[in-house]
Design a protein around this motif. Structure first.
Motif, short mmCIF file in Angstrom:
data_model
loop_
_atom_site.label_atom_id
_atom_site.label_comp_id
_atom_site.label_asym_id
_atom_site.label_seq_id
_atom_site.Cartn_x
_atom_site.Cartn_y
_atom_site.Cartn_z
N UNK A 1 -3.74 -12.41 12.75
CA UNK A 1 -2.94 -13.65 12.83
C UNK A 1 -2.11 -13.93 11.59
N UNK A 2 -1.93 -12.93 10.74
CA UNK A 2 -1.16 -13.15 9.50
C UNK A 2 0.27 -12.63 9.66
N UNK A 3 1.22 -13.38 9.08
CA UNK A 3 2.57 -12.85 8.93
C UNK A 3 2.52 -11.78 7.85
N UNK A 4 3.47 -10.82 7.90
CA UNK A 4 3.42 -9.72 6.92
C UNK A 4 4.79 -9.44 6.31
N UNK A 5 4.82 -9.41 4.99
CA UNK A 5 5.95 -8.83 4.27
C UNK A 5 5.46 -7.47 3.80
N UNK A 6 6.02 -6.40 4.37
CA UNK A 6 5.53 -5.04 4.12
C UNK A 6 6.53 -4.28 3.24
N UNK A 7 6.02 -3.59 2.26
CA UNK A 7 6.91 -2.84 1.37
C UNK A 7 7.73 -1.80 2.15
N UNK A 8 8.84 -1.43 1.53
CA UNK A 8 9.70 -0.37 2.07
C UNK A 8 9.09 0.97 1.73
N UNK A 9 9.33 2.01 2.49
CA UNK A 9 9.86 1.97 3.85
C UNK A 9 8.77 1.44 4.78
N UNK A 10 9.18 0.71 5.81
CA UNK A 10 8.18 0.03 6.63
C UNK A 10 7.22 1.00 7.31
N UNK A 11 7.66 2.27 7.47
CA UNK A 11 6.84 3.27 8.16
C UNK A 11 7.23 4.64 7.65
N UNK B 1 0.85 -1.20 0.00
CA UNK B 1 0.00 0.00 0.00
C UNK B 1 0.88 1.25 0.00
N UNK B 2 0.30 2.44 -0.24
CA UNK B 2 1.11 3.66 -0.12
C UNK B 2 1.75 3.74 1.28
N UNK B 3 2.86 4.47 1.37
CA UNK B 3 3.68 4.42 2.58
C UNK B 3 2.93 4.73 3.88
N UNK B 4 1.96 5.65 3.85
CA UNK B 4 1.26 6.02 5.10
C UNK B 4 0.36 4.88 5.59
#
Ligand SMILES: NC(=O)c1ccc[n+]([C@@H]2O[C@H](COP(=O)([O-])OP(=O)(O)OC[C@H]3O[C@@H](n4cnc5c(N)ncnc54)[C@H](OP(=O)(O)O)[C@@H]3O)[C@@H](O)[C@H]2O)c1
Length: 333
Positions: free
Chosen positions: A90-100, A74-77
Motif C-alpha cells: 500500500x505504499x507509493x514508490x519513488x524508485x531509482x533509475x533505471x526503473x527496471x 536498491x541495486x538495479x536488479x
C-alpha cells in the motif's frame, strides 16, 4: 500541507549522502524511517541523519504504518521486485533509475499500480530541475530556431569490482547507470519517441559490463547522439543545436545544490561562441525539488511529473540500444 512521510529502503550511498538530506530540507517531505539488511547499519545511518524509525529488514519498513512513500535506491536488479512489494503493502514508490532492467520487466509495474492504486515514479530528478524546464521552454519557443541535433556526454572513471555498477549480474554497466540520462532528456526535450536507434558498445573484458557506448537516436528530423563511459575522465554536458542558435546545459545531470546552474544560449552562432548569453538559475537541490514534486502529486491528487508509462518508454529505448549493439544495425524501440 502536512508533510508526506517517506521511508528509505537501504543505506545506499545516494540515499544517505544526497536524497535523505535533501528530503529533510524540502518543503513537503519528511523522512520517518530507514531499513537495511543489517540492523546496525540502519541504526548508525538513522542516528547520523536524525531519522526516528529504524528497521532491521526491508519487509519491516514496508509493514510500518507510519510510512506513506517508499524511496527505493536498491541495486538495479531489485528495483522492480521491491517496488512491487512496496506497492502491495500500500505504499507509493519513488524508485531509482533505471526503473527496471528491461521494458518487459518495467511493464510488470503497470498491473501492480492499477491493482493497488498507488503511485509509482522513476527518480529521474533531472526532469523536474528548473534548468531543464527552462531549457525545454527555450527550445520549444524557438530560441535556437528549429531543433535538429542533440549532443550528450556523460562519463566517470570507476573500476572498483565491488561497486554495483561493475557487477553485470545485478544490472551494472554504463547504459543503465548513466546512458539512460541522455535518453530520457532527449525524449523530454523533443517530446517524442525515437523512430530508430543505433549503438556501439565496448565491454570490460573482466567484469563484462558495458564501459563505453555511443548512440544515435532519430526523432523525426532531430538526430540525437551521445557517448557514455564508466572508464573515462569524469565529464558531462548536453548541447542542443538549431537552425538559428545553440543551447548548452553546463552541468546537465549532477546539478550542484549549492551554486547556480548555467545555461549558455547562443542565438547567433559563430565558432568562438562569443555571442552566447549565460543564464543562471536560482540555487536549488534537485533531489528536494523531485521529492516535493512527487509529494505534491500525492497530496493534491495532481498528475505525477513522470508517469510510469514514460519510464517504460525510456526502457524500450534502452532495450533497443542493447539490441542494436548486438545486431550492428538500426533497431526500433
Ligand atoms: N538519481 C541519482 O542521482 C542517482 C545517483 C546515484 C545512484 N542512483 C541509483 O541509486 C541506486 C543505488 O546506487 P548507489 O550508488 O547508492 O548504490 P549502493 O551504495 O551500492 O547502495 C545499494 C544498497 O542496496 C542494498 N543492497 C541490497 N541488496 C544488495 C546487493 N545484492 N548488493 C549490493 N547492495 C545491496 C545495500 O543496502 P543495505 O546493506 O543497507 O541493505 C546497499 O547499500 C542505483 O539504482 C543507482 O542507479 C541514482
Amino acid at each position: 500541507m502536512d508533510k508526506v512521510a517517506w521511508g528509505v529502503l537501504s543505506t545506499a550511498k545516494i540515499a544517505v549522502t544526497k536524497v535523505i538530506p535533501a528530503l529533510q530540507r524540502s518543503e513537503r517531505c519528511r523522512v520517518v524511517a530507514i531499513a537495511s539488511r543489517d540492523g546496525e547499519r540502519a541504526r548508525a545511518a538513522a542516528e547520523r541523519l536524525g531519522i526516528p524509525r529504524v528497521h532491521d529488514s526491508y519487509e519491516a519498513l514496508l509493514a510500518d504504518p507510519n510510512v506513506e512513500v517508499v524511496y527505493n535506491p536498491l541495486p538495479n536488479h531489485l528495483h522492480v521486485p521491491w517496488t512491487i512489494r512496496a506497492a502491495e503493502a500500500g505504499k507509493h514508490v519513488l524508485c531509482e533509475k533505471p526503473i527496471a532492467l528491461t521494458a518487459e520487466q518495467a511493464k510488470e509495474l503497470l498491473d501492480v499500480r492499477d491493482r493497488t492504486g498507488v503511485r509509482i515514479q522513476e527518480a529521474f530528478m533531472v526532469r523536474t530541475h528548473p534548468q531543464w524546464l527552462k531549457a525545454r521552454e527555450l527550445v520549444r519557443s524557438g530560441a535556437i530556431g528549429e531543433l535538429r541535433a542533440v549532443q550528450g556526454f556523460f562519463s566517470y572513471f570507476n573500476v572498483d569490482p565491488g561497486n554495483i555498477r561493475n557487477q553485470a549480474g545485478i544490472g551494472g554497466g554504463g547504459l543503465l547507470d548513466i546512458g539512460c540520462y541522455p535518453v530520457t532528456l532527449s525524449r523530454f526535450m523533443t517530446g517524442q519517441e525515437p523512430d530508430r536507434v543505433l549503438a556501439l558498445i565496448d565491454r570490460d573484458p573482466e567484469m563484462g559490463i558495458d564501459r563505453l557506448g555511443s548512440a544515435i537516436l532519430v526523432f523525426g528530423s532531430v538526430q540525437a547522439s551521445f557517448v557514455y563511459s564508466t572508464q573515462l575522465v569524469a565529464f558531462q554536458r548536453m548541447r542542443f543545436f538549431g537552425t538559428g542558435g545553440h543551447l548548452e546545459v553546463e552541468i546537465p545531470f549532477n546539478a550542484p545544490p549549492d551554486r547556480p546552474c548555467r545555461l549558455l544560449l547562443d542565438r547567433k552562432g559563430g565558432i568562438f561562441g562569443d555571442a552566447a548569453e549565460t543564464m543562471e538559475l536560482p540555487v536549488c537541490d534537485q533531489y528536494a525539488v523531485a521529492g516535493d514534486a512527487f509529494s505534491t502529486a500525492l497530496r493534491d491528487g495532481a498528475p505525477q511529473p513522470i508517469p510510469l508509462e514514460d519510464a517504460i518508454l525510456n526502457m524500450r529505448v534502452i532495450d533497443a540500444l542493447f539490441r542494436s549493439a548486438e545486431s550492428g544495425g538500426w533497431e526500433k524501440p
